[in-house]
Scaffold this active site. Structure first.
Site, PDB file in Angstrom:
ATOM      1  N   ASP A 199       0.920  -1.135   0.000  1.00  0.00           N
ATOM      2  CA  ASP A 199       0.000   0.000   0.000  1.00  0.00           C
ATOM      3  C   ASP A 199       0.959   1.183   0.000  1.00  0.00           C
ATOM      4  OD1 ASP A 199      -1.400   2.293   0.897  1.00  0.00           O
ATOM      5  OD2 ASP A 199      -2.980   0.994   1.660  1.00  0.00           O
ATOM      6  N   HIS A 200       1.133   1.828  -1.146  1.00  0.00           N
ATOM      7  CA  HIS A 200       2.267   2.748  -1.256  1.00  0.00           C
ATOM      8  C   HIS A 200       2.159   3.938  -0.292  1.00  0.00           C
ATOM      9  CE1 HIS A 200      -0.248   5.104  -4.039  1.00  0.00           C
ATOM     10  NE2 HIS A 200       0.579   6.106  -3.811  1.00  0.00           N
ATOM     11  N   HIS A 262      -5.640   3.008   1.198  1.00  0.00           N
ATOM     12  CA  HIS A 262      -4.904   4.192   1.653  1.00  0.00           C
ATOM     13  C   HIS A 262      -5.609   4.917   2.816  1.00  0.00           C
ATOM     14  CE1 HIS A 262      -2.752   3.312  -1.896  1.00  0.00           C
ATOM     15  NE2 HIS A 262      -3.403   4.084  -2.740  1.00  0.00           N
ATOM     16  N   LYS A 362     -11.555  12.079  -7.475  1.00  0.00           N
ATOM     17  CA  LYS A 362     -10.821  12.513  -8.670  1.00  0.00           C
ATOM     18  C   LYS A 362     -11.418  13.835  -9.139  1.00  0.00           C
ATOM     19  CE  LYS A 362      -8.531   8.557  -9.542  1.00  0.00           C
ATOM     20  NZ  LYS A 362      -7.116   8.524  -9.247  1.00  0.00           N
TER      21      LYS A 362
HETATM   22  C1  BG6 Z   1      -3.350   4.742  -6.330  1.00  0.00           C
HETATM   23  C2  BG6 Z   1      -4.706   4.816  -6.965  1.00  0.00           C
HETATM   24  O1  BG6 Z   1      -3.287   3.671  -5.428  1.00  0.00           O
HETATM   25  O2  BG6 Z   1      -3.086   5.946  -5.620  1.00  0.00           O
HETATM   26  C3  BG6 Z   1      -4.792   6.015  -7.891  1.00  0.00           C
HETATM   27  O3  BG6 Z   1      -4.946   3.616  -7.694  1.00  0.00           O
HETATM   28  C4  BG6 Z   1      -4.405   7.278  -7.172  1.00  0.00           C
HETATM   29  O4  BG6 Z   1      -6.105   6.140  -8.429  1.00  0.00           O
HETATM   30  C5  BG6 Z   1      -3.074   7.092  -6.459  1.00  0.00           C
HETATM   31  O5  BG6 Z   1      -4.291   8.310  -8.137  1.00  0.00           O
HETATM   32  C6  BG6 Z   1      -2.758   8.284  -5.584  1.00  0.00           C
HETATM   33  O6  BG6 Z   1      -1.457   8.145  -5.103  1.00  0.00           O
HETATM   34  P1  BG6 Z   1      -0.573   9.410  -4.739  1.00  0.00           P
HETATM   35  O7  BG6 Z   1       0.689   8.841  -4.212  1.00  0.00           O
HETATM   36  O8  BG6 Z   1      -0.414  10.192  -6.005  1.00  0.00           O
HETATM   37  O9  BG6 Z   1      -1.371  10.144  -3.709  1.00  0.00           O
END
Ligand code: BG6
Length: 521
Positions: A199-200, A262, A362
């Site tokens: 989960d980045h 997230h 979005k």
């Molecule tokens: C991803 C989603 O996990 O996270 C995307 O699939 C989203 O839809 C993105 O744009 C947002 O990540 P960050 O790091 O740009 O906040």
């Protein structure tokens, strides 16, 4: 502190030393995909440039598009060069990095491919490559099961020497049932200790800093509970639309794409109890406890405590943009939500009665990810006779992006003979303190997986308990009357119903746009 010592400390703060990863070969499934180009290759390039990669670190891209090693390198070169994540891009550094890239064509759905892959990796090993294998599944989630069993069929899940680990990208399943089934098939092949569910958000510096802020300082924790906190709001807003991901997004929607992972992770880090140690299991144990305290909602509760939205045409900055239903690849009557807001109740001793409101979308007015903890007003309105009554209660803002930092809002006396109080803000900025040169999330996470540290990855029970919260919402949405989409204009702060979600509690979202301490007033 003397100026000299201060300067030394400052230098140390500005140069975070990253450890070196174990030697290994990283095999990417879905190497021609968007994630590989936008995130993985720029992160790997940066890690190499920062000297964090062992001399025996190599990358093997796999995908259905036939390409030679050279063509693969060329296409990744373009990706890295144009990525904002590949900092200080230089052709010289790229040339060194590119030598580590290889490519093998193959269909992950075909069982024959895995024996080809095995022969390819054996050949590399005979030429001196590391026996350690790190598989990165960056294909659509539906391929994950097949890839895992393919790896088992070629005995690539176990090593006689060294290790074999797997990184799985989100979304991990699309509901509780599919997540359980996927976990079962993965865990038949890999031990939990070798499974890294990514989960980045957990790799973002400021997300990790939530734990430091809470548990390395003694002044905040005593007030971090229902006695002092009125409510918590968590926002992840993006100006981007669905870009080239319509097919994925039509199936996924904002709730699965952002809230199920997230935003629930941010909720857990804000709400969790202190872990007994900062290690993978202790941290994850406490996060799971938070998820277990969030009771699944009935259909009636979903109707009252959630809002979904979809953007119509509008304006982002100076540009007119189409509505979601006009985006290429989207059905003209699509019911996929591009916005979701949920009122969560963390039903435990610490948080009983404190709502956690989360929202994401979005094509909103701005890009911001932020947690705001609103504290209760003072018991007595001592300065109510002056214009002070106007300023809002204390708010701690944990800003994840952009302008990463933490601020605390409070009231101060305006200078002068008249008693007048104004809201002011004490501000900590990452860029000011550390020079803004922090590693991006994927760098941290890939390096951790190479070093065998799973603290920032999600465990099986964690993922399943996230779905236990989300699946009833998805199911209730399918039963409730279809929403009247589109219900917000691109470039706005989301549907009006999201504002109404907080009204029964007497609360308000802070504006996404203005970040002053008394925005809510
Ligand atoms: C991803 C989603 O996990 O996270 C995307 O699939 C989203 O839809 C993105 O744009 C947002 O990540 P960050 O790091 O740009 O906040």
């Amino acid at each position: 502190m003397t100026p000299v010592i201060e300067a030394e400390v400052e230098q140390k703060l500005k140069r975070p030393a990253l450890p070196e990863g174990d030697p290994c070969t990283l095999v990417i499934f879905g190497a021609s995909g968007d994630l590989t180009r936008r995130k993985l290759i720029p992160a790997l390039y940066d890690l190499c440039g920062a000297g964090c990669m062992n001399a025996r670190f190599e990358v093997v891209g796999t995908g259905r598009t036939p390409m030679t090693d050279e063509q693969f390198r060329e296409s990744m070169h373009e990706a890295a060069k144009s990525s904002k994540d590949a900092r200080n891009f230089s052709e010289e550094k790229w040339a060194k990095f590119a030598k580590r890239l290889r490519y093998i064509v193959g269909d992950p759905a075909s069982s024959g491919f895995y024996s080809d892959l095995r022969s390819f990796l054996e050949e590399m090993q005979r030429n001196g490559s590391s026996p350690n294998l790190l598989f990165y599944v960056s294909t659509p989630a539906s391929f994950a099961g097949e890839i895992v069993s393919g790896l088992q069929s070629a005995a690539l899940n176990q090593r006689e020497q060294g290790w074999s680990r797997i990184i799985l990208e989100k979304p991990f399943g699309r509901d509780l049932g599919s997540a359980r089934a996927l976990n079962e098939s993965v865990l038949k092949v890999f031990d939990e200790a070798n499974v890294y569910r990514i989960d980045h958000y957990l790799g973002k510096e400021t997300v990790q800093n939530i734990l430091v802020f809470r548990f390395a300082n003694s002044i905040f924790e005593p007030v971090w509970n229902r006695n002092y906190v009125e409510y918590v709001e968590i926002t992840a807003a993006e100006t981007l639309g669905v870009e080239r991901r319509a097919a994925f997004y039509e199936e996924t929607g904002a709730l699965r794409d952002m809230v199920a992972n997230h935003l629930l992770q941010l909720t857990a880090l804000t709400a969790m109890e202190p872990p007994v140690a900062f290690d993978a299991d202790s941290v994850r144990e406490q996060k799971v406890q938070v998820f277990r305290s969030i009771r699944p909602m009935s259909v009636e509760e979903v109707a009252a405590h959630t809002v979904r939205g979809q953007y119509g045409p509008g304006r982002i900055g100076d540009t007119d943009v189409p509505g979601y239903r006009q985006e290429p690849g989207v059905k003209p009557d699509s019911l996929a939500e591009t916005f979701a807001a949920v009122r969560l109740q963390v039903d435990n001793w610490r948080w009983a009665g404190v709502p956690f409101y989360v929202r994401t979308g979005k094509r909103l007015a701005t890009n911001v990810t932020e947690i705001k903890v609103h504290f209760k007003r003072t018991p007595q309105a001592l300065f109510a006779g002056s214009d002070t009554g106007k300023f809002g209660p204390n708010v701690v803002s944990l800003r994840i992006q952009p302008d990463e930092g933490i601020s605390v809002a409070f009231g101060a006396k305006r200078p002068g003979t008249h008693m007048s109080t104004v809201p002011v803000k004490a501000n900590f900025s990452y860029a000011d303190a550390f020079g803004g040169n922090t590693p991006v999330a994927y760098e941290t996470l890939i390096l951790d997986a190479m070093r065998g540290d799973a603290t920032l990855f999600t465990r099986r029970d964690e993922v399943e308990s996230e779905w236990k919260i989300i699946t009833p919402i998805e199911e209730a949405w399918a039963q409730l009357p279809a929403p009247g989409f589109p219900n917000y204009a691109a470039g706005s702060e989301g549907p009006a119903d999201a504002v109404r979600l907080l009204e029964p509690d007497g609360h308000r979202w802070m504006s996404m746009l203005r970040q002053e301490p008394n925005d809510a007033d």
